[in-house]
Design a protein around this motif. Structure first.
Motif, PDB file in Angstrom:
ATOM      1  N   SER A   2     -12.465  29.892 -49.892  1.00  0.00           N
ATOM      2  CA  SER A   2     -12.147  30.664 -51.084  1.00  0.00           C
ATOM      3  C   SER A   2     -10.743  30.325 -51.551  1.00  0.00           C
ATOM      4  N   HIS A  18     -14.804  33.094 -54.224  1.00  0.00           N
ATOM      5  CA  HIS A  18     -15.308  32.922 -52.868  1.00  0.00           C
ATOM      6  C   HIS A  18     -16.785  32.599 -53.017  1.00  0.00           C
ATOM      7  N   GLY A  95      -7.671  33.514 -47.659  1.00  0.00           N
ATOM      8  CA  GLY A  95      -9.083  33.232 -47.857  1.00  0.00           C
ATOM      9  C   GLY A  95      -9.620  32.416 -46.696  1.00  0.00           C
ATOM     10  N   HIS A 100     -12.142  36.684 -49.169  1.00  0.00           N
ATOM     11  CA  HIS A 100     -10.764  36.534 -49.648  1.00  0.00           C
ATOM     12  C   HIS A 100     -10.115  37.916 -49.672  1.00  0.00           C
TER      13      HIS A 100
END
Ligand SMILES: O=P(O)(O)OC[C@H]1O[C@@H](O)[C@H](O)[C@@H](O)[C@@H]1O
Length: 285
Positions: A2, A18, A95, A100
């Motif tokens: 992400s 993401h 992330g 994330h």
């Protein structure tokens, strides 16, 4: 994996993704404004929303603290406290393959000049955690007492959930719950069956249960963490005109399902201690 980036327009925004999920989160109010699973947007955001300190963004998930509406005795302003109108600091941005996470922080120093601060002068720090995953978002607010005396506050995550068809919408999970009806002078009632929307709706439920929105083909689940209340709000056609940052038909496009702790469920935190509550909003598998 992400990724994310600070937005260069509408200062303070953060946009990321993401997998198939894209999200936007603002420093102003530590406010999630968008979580889209592919082309299915979970949140309503008004086209007339403003993005400037001193005002609140109309839509997404405003953080209401240290009071709800006009406070437990009805004499506090601004509505829903002062933290949704000031910029928070981004202190975490991470992330990985699971999602994330953004961490937004605010402390007494950031709200020193905020309108309404004199009504609640306690020394505090708050962290708002936004955890975006494949099916939605988890939002948690942690408040720490940095002062020498206990502090008491109300708190609410005021989610504007986008809906396709308000006429057919059903919200399940509240049957049997007691509620105070703000459209009827806070008279107390018991919810019978599902909640549907046929007029102005503004209710404070005593319920910590998860809720499900049945919106045509979409099913959205709202889970709550350490949240003794759920506020359900829609101004309907009769009430929308008093909101300058809502369009005349916007009441058809959202319902607010707000996790929180208000009135007799206000939270008291001892010096040095902290309290966390939250909500998880996701599309059903
Ligand atoms: O316009 P605001 O301050 O964002 O409040 C919107 C609504 O928020 C809800 O939580 C309240 O129960 C309503 O009474 C209120 O009108």
């Amino acid at each position: 994996m992400s990724e994310g980036e600070r937005l260069t327009h509408r200062s303070g925004g953060y946009r990321g993704d993401h997998g198939p999920v894209t999200f936007t989160s603002y420093a102003l109010g530590a406010q999630v404004t968008s979580v889209a699973l592919g082309d299915d947007q979970l949140f309503f955001l008004s086209d007339l929303a403003t993005y400037r300190p001193g005002a609140a963004i109309r839509g997404g998930v405003p953080v209401c603290f240290p009071w709800f509406a006009d406070g437990p005795d009805g004499d506090l302003a601004p509505s829903h406290g002062f933290v949704r109108k000031v910029e928070w600091e981004l202190i975490g941005d991470r992330g990985d393959e699971t999602g994330h996470e953004l961490l937004w922080r605010i402390g007494s120093e950031q709200v020193a000049a905020a309108d309404g601060r004199e009504e609640w002068p306690a020394d505090f720090e708050a962290i708002c955690r936004h955890a975006f995953g494949e099916d939605g978002v988890l939002i948690e607010l942690t408040v720490r007492n940095r002062g020498a005396e206990p502090i008491t506050f109300e708190e609410l995550l005021h989610s504007y959930l986008r809906v396709d068809d308000l006429d057919a919408l059903r919200v399940t999970g509240l049957a049997g719950a007691r509620y105070l009806d703000k459209t009827r002078d806070l008279a107390e009632f018991t919810q019978e069956g599902d909640v549907s929307f046929t007029g102005p709706t503004d209710r404070i439920y005593a319920s910590d249960a998860s809720l499900t929105l049945h919106d045509g083909d979409r099913t959205i689940i709202v889970d709550k963490i350490n949240s003794a209340n759920t506020v359900v709000w829609n101004p309907f056609d009769a009430g929308v005109a008093k909101f300058a940052d809502l369009g005349p038909d916007d009441w058809r496009r959202f319902v607010c399902i707000e996790a929180g702790n208000v009135r007799e469920n206000a939270i008291t935190v001892d010096p040095g201690a902290e309290h966390t509550f939250g909500t998880r909003i996701r599309r059903a598998p």
